[in-house]
Scaffold this motif. Structure first.
Motif, mmCIF file in Angstrom:
data_model
loop_
_atom_site.group_PDB
_atom_site.id
_atom_site.type_symbol
_atom_site.label_atom_id
_atom_site.label_comp_id
_atom_site.label_asym_id
_atom_site.label_seq_id
_atom_site.Cartn_x
_atom_site.Cartn_y
_atom_site.Cartn_z
ATOM 1 N N ARG A 230 0.943 -1.220 0.059
ATOM 2 C CA ARG A 230 -0.057 0.005 -0.178
ATOM 3 C C ARG A 230 0.945 1.317 -0.156
ATOM 4 N N PRO A 231 0.263 2.185 -0.800
ATOM 5 C CA PRO A 231 1.064 3.593 -0.728
ATOM 6 C C PRO A 231 0.791 4.258 0.676
ATOM 7 N N MET A 232 1.728 4.907 1.195
ATOM 8 C CA MET A 232 1.599 5.648 2.548
ATOM 9 C C MET A 232 2.409 6.899 2.346
ATOM 10 N N SER A 233 1.937 8.100 2.902
ATOM 11 C CA SER A 233 2.472 9.157 2.672
ATOM 12 C C SER A 233 1.915 10.126 3.900
ATOM 13 N N LEU A 234 2.719 11.015 4.450
ATOM 14 C CA LEU A 234 2.485 11.996 5.586
ATOM 15 C C LEU A 234 3.047 13.556 5.222
ATOM 16 N N VAL A 235 2.109 14.292 5.712
ATOM 17 C CA VAL A 235 2.666 15.521 5.666
ATOM 18 C C VAL A 235 3.469 16.103 6.872
ATOM 19 N N VAL A 236 4.613 16.285 6.580
ATOM 20 C CA VAL A 236 5.697 16.505 7.784
ATOM 21 C C VAL A 236 5.649 17.969 8.243
ATOM 22 N N ALA A 237 5.783 18.768 7.157
ATOM 23 C CA ALA A 237 5.909 20.387 7.550
ATOM 24 C C ALA A 237 5.010 21.247 6.390
ATOM 25 N N GLU A 240 6.991 19.905 3.095
ATOM 26 C CA GLU A 240 7.784 18.549 3.278
ATOM 27 C C GLU A 240 6.797 17.429 3.495
ATOM 28 N N PHE A 241 7.052 16.260 2.624
ATOM 29 C CA PHE A 241 6.227 15.093 2.588
ATOM 30 C C PHE A 241 7.192 14.052 3.103
ATOM 31 N N LEU A 242 6.450 12.999 3.693
ATOM 32 C CA LEU A 242 7.277 11.715 3.933
ATOM 33 C C LEU A 242 6.607 10.717 3.123
ATOM 34 N N ILE A 243 7.214 9.828 2.342
ATOM 35 C CA ILE A 243 6.532 8.979 1.310
ATOM 36 C C ILE A 243 7.320 7.573 1.590
ATOM 37 N N LEU A 244 6.627 6.410 1.771
ATOM 38 C CA LEU A 244 7.298 4.996 2.046
ATOM 39 C C LEU A 244 7.307 4.436 0.505
ATOM 40 N N SER A 245 8.400 3.592 0.564
ATOM 41 C CA SER A 245 8.644 2.691 -0.835
ATOM 42 C C SER A 245 9.152 1.476 -0.204
ATOM 43 N N LEU A 274 1.695 -1.354 8.426
ATOM 44 C CA LEU A 274 0.199 -1.357 8.368
ATOM 45 C C LEU A 274 -0.351 -0.036 8.367
ATOM 46 N N SER A 275 0.366 0.910 9.179
ATOM 47 C CA SER A 275 -0.123 2.068 9.648
ATOM 48 C C SER A 275 0.956 3.264 9.993
ATOM 49 N N ILE A 276 0.915 4.381 9.787
ATOM 50 C CA ILE A 276 1.875 5.356 10.211
ATOM 51 C C ILE A 276 1.157 6.450 10.680
ATOM 52 N N CYS A 277 1.752 7.323 11.657
ATOM 53 C CA CYS A 277 1.182 8.870 11.903
ATOM 54 C C CYS A 277 2.369 9.510 12.469
ATOM 55 N N LEU A 278 2.041 10.750 12.453
ATOM 56 C CA LEU A 278 3.104 11.589 12.964
ATOM 57 C C LEU A 278 2.682 12.645 14.206
ATOM 58 N N GLU A 279 3.362 12.477 15.120
ATOM 59 C CA GLU A 279 3.399 13.367 16.501
ATOM 60 C C GLU A 279 4.564 14.252 16.204
ATOM 61 N N LEU A 330 1.485 14.264 30.409
ATOM 62 C CA LEU A 330 0.107 14.338 29.800
ATOM 63 C C LEU A 330 -0.022 15.631 29.027
ATOM 64 N N THR A 331 -0.429 15.480 27.688
ATOM 65 C CA THR A 331 -0.560 16.854 26.800
ATOM 66 C C THR A 331 -1.508 16.558 26.001
ATOM 67 N N MET A 332 -1.800 17.781 25.307
ATOM 68 C CA MET A 332 -2.767 17.896 24.415
ATOM 69 C C MET A 332 -2.022 18.908 23.140
ATOM 70 N N SER A 333 -2.346 18.281 21.985
ATOM 71 C CA SER A 333 -1.928 19.086 20.786
ATOM 72 C C SER A 333 -2.965 19.187 19.744
ATOM 73 N N PRO A 334 -2.779 20.132 18.813
ATOM 74 C CA PRO A 334 -3.798 20.166 17.880
ATOM 75 C C PRO A 334 -4.166 18.786 16.953
ATOM 76 N N SER A 335 -2.847 18.122 16.847
ATOM 77 C CA SER A 335 -3.200 16.660 16.053
ATOM 78 C C SER A 335 -3.298 15.710 16.988
#
Length: 375
Positions: A230-237, A240-245, A274-279, A330-335
């Motif tokens: 499966r293609p996977m991509s994140l917006v890092v900034a 800037e993107f992060l793409i997986l190959s 299987l899944s990625i996420c960015l914090e 213990l934190t809270m962030s927009p994402s």
């Protein structure tokens, strides 16, 4: 005041179940065990869960009493008109809306009430869509803030083109961009769109209407009988993107700018996540053996590896349900989202803080000790 110790023995993430099961919610259905979690999004102390039967569940953090820890409780439940699986949920807190993809249609809901916006017709024939990440990151409107509520821009990828929309109280069409073949994944920041079809990633400039092929999803031919990666991509900034190959022996994560040029270093995984996420600054990946690996974006090094947790299934939603976004406290962030953690008070200590005097010159060092009874 109490602050985090920032000690090196506290890992970036604490893994704990936030919502134990959704089966009890569907106990009156014909087959409650057939209902699965398909996607999850979090905002502050709220968690939005999309299910395979079209249910949208909203859980909120509730106080159970002075001697009991806080826990997540179901506060709202809505059913999509399609009755089909909820494939994706995108929250736009700045306009109090949720965009929900199901059965190749995008529906619009008000958050947190989860009321369907009946005045906006669903968008049909959707292969993928992407909300501008810069607009997703906007804060929720404040009653005291004089700032106007700006619309949110997003793209819808169809089989023959890309349609640009703007959303606030109503939906506005911006323009169409021709595209043959469609796409199965889309991520957007500003006027740059990163899409992926069955074979490769492509960057599209939405202003100049240009397409730049970047990297194949798999750098080796697929093995007979094996499902393609499966293609996977994140917006890092913002730029800037992060793409997986897949390389044949593992998966490589490449950081690219809006021109498609590689920046930073690369991330490495032994299998295709299987899944990625960015914090930020952490990229967290759930691997096929249900191991969770955490990389630091700045150093590209693995900073934490969590053994396989007792998950009911290794589906895409498992990562966001079980990862407690605890950036060393213990934190809270927009994402991110708020996480109850009984051990958290033990990781705090009182710290004495020196204050600058009111008459201190800019850059001056006149200091008034922080003594009880003085400010």
């Amino acid at each position: 005041m109490a602050v985090s110790t920032m000690s090196s023995d506290i890992p970036p993430y604490q893994v704990q179940p936030l919502i134990s099961t959704i089966l009890d919610i569907h106990e009156n259905s014909d087959d409650p065990f057939s209902v699965e979690v398909k996607c999850v999004q979090a905002l502050g102390s709220e968690i939005y869960v999309g299910c395979s039967n079209g249910d949208i569940l909203l859980f909120a953090l509730q106080t159970n009493g002075p001697h009991q820890p806080e826990s997540y409780t179901l506060v709202s439940r809505q059913v999509l008109p399609t009755g089909k699986a909820v494939e994706e949920i995108v929250l736009t807190p700045c306009i109090s809306k949720a965009l929900i993809l199901s059965d190749r249609q995008i529906f619009f809901f008000v958050i947190p009430s989860l009321e369907l916006v009946s005045s906006i017709k669903p968008i049909r024939n959707v292969m993928a869509f992407a909300v501008d990440h810069q607009h997703i990151a906007r804060p929720m409107p404040s009653v005291d803030s004089p700032m106007p509520i700006l619309p949110v821009d997003f793209c819808v990828v169809k089989r023959t083109g890309i349609v640009l929309y703007s959303l606030r109280e109503s939906l506005s069409w911006i323009k169409d961009i021709p595209l043959q073949g469609g796409a199965f994944l889309a991520r957007r920041t500003g006027l740059c769109l990163c899409i992926a079809d069955r074979e490769q990633y492509t960057l599209i400039n939405l202003d100049a209407v240009t397409a730049t092929p970047i990297l194949p999803i798999s750098q080796v031919p697929p093995e007979p009988g094996m499902r393609p990666h499966r293609p996977m991509s994140l917006v890092v900034a913002e730029e800037e993107f992060l793409i997986l190959s897949w390389t044949g022996t593992g998966t490589m994560g490449v950081f690219i700018n809006l021109n498609g040029d590689p920046v930073r270093g690369t991330l490495q995984w032994p299998s295709h996540p299987l899944s990625i996420c960015l914090e930020y600054p952490y990229v967290t990946a759930l691997l096929s053996d249900q191991t969770i690996q955490v990389h630091n974006v700045e150093s590209q090094e693995i900073v934490q590896e969590v053994p396989a947790p007792p998950l009911p299934s290794a589906n895409e939603a498992s990562l966001k349900v079980l990862l407690a976004a605890e950036r060393r406290a213990l934190t809270m962030s927009p994402s991110g989202f708020l996480v109850p953690w009984q051990q958290q008070p033990d990781k705090q200590r009182l710290v004495k803080v020196n204050l600058l005097g009111r008459c201190a010159e800019p850059g001056g060092r006149e200091v008034i000790p922080n003594v009880a009874g003085k400010t």
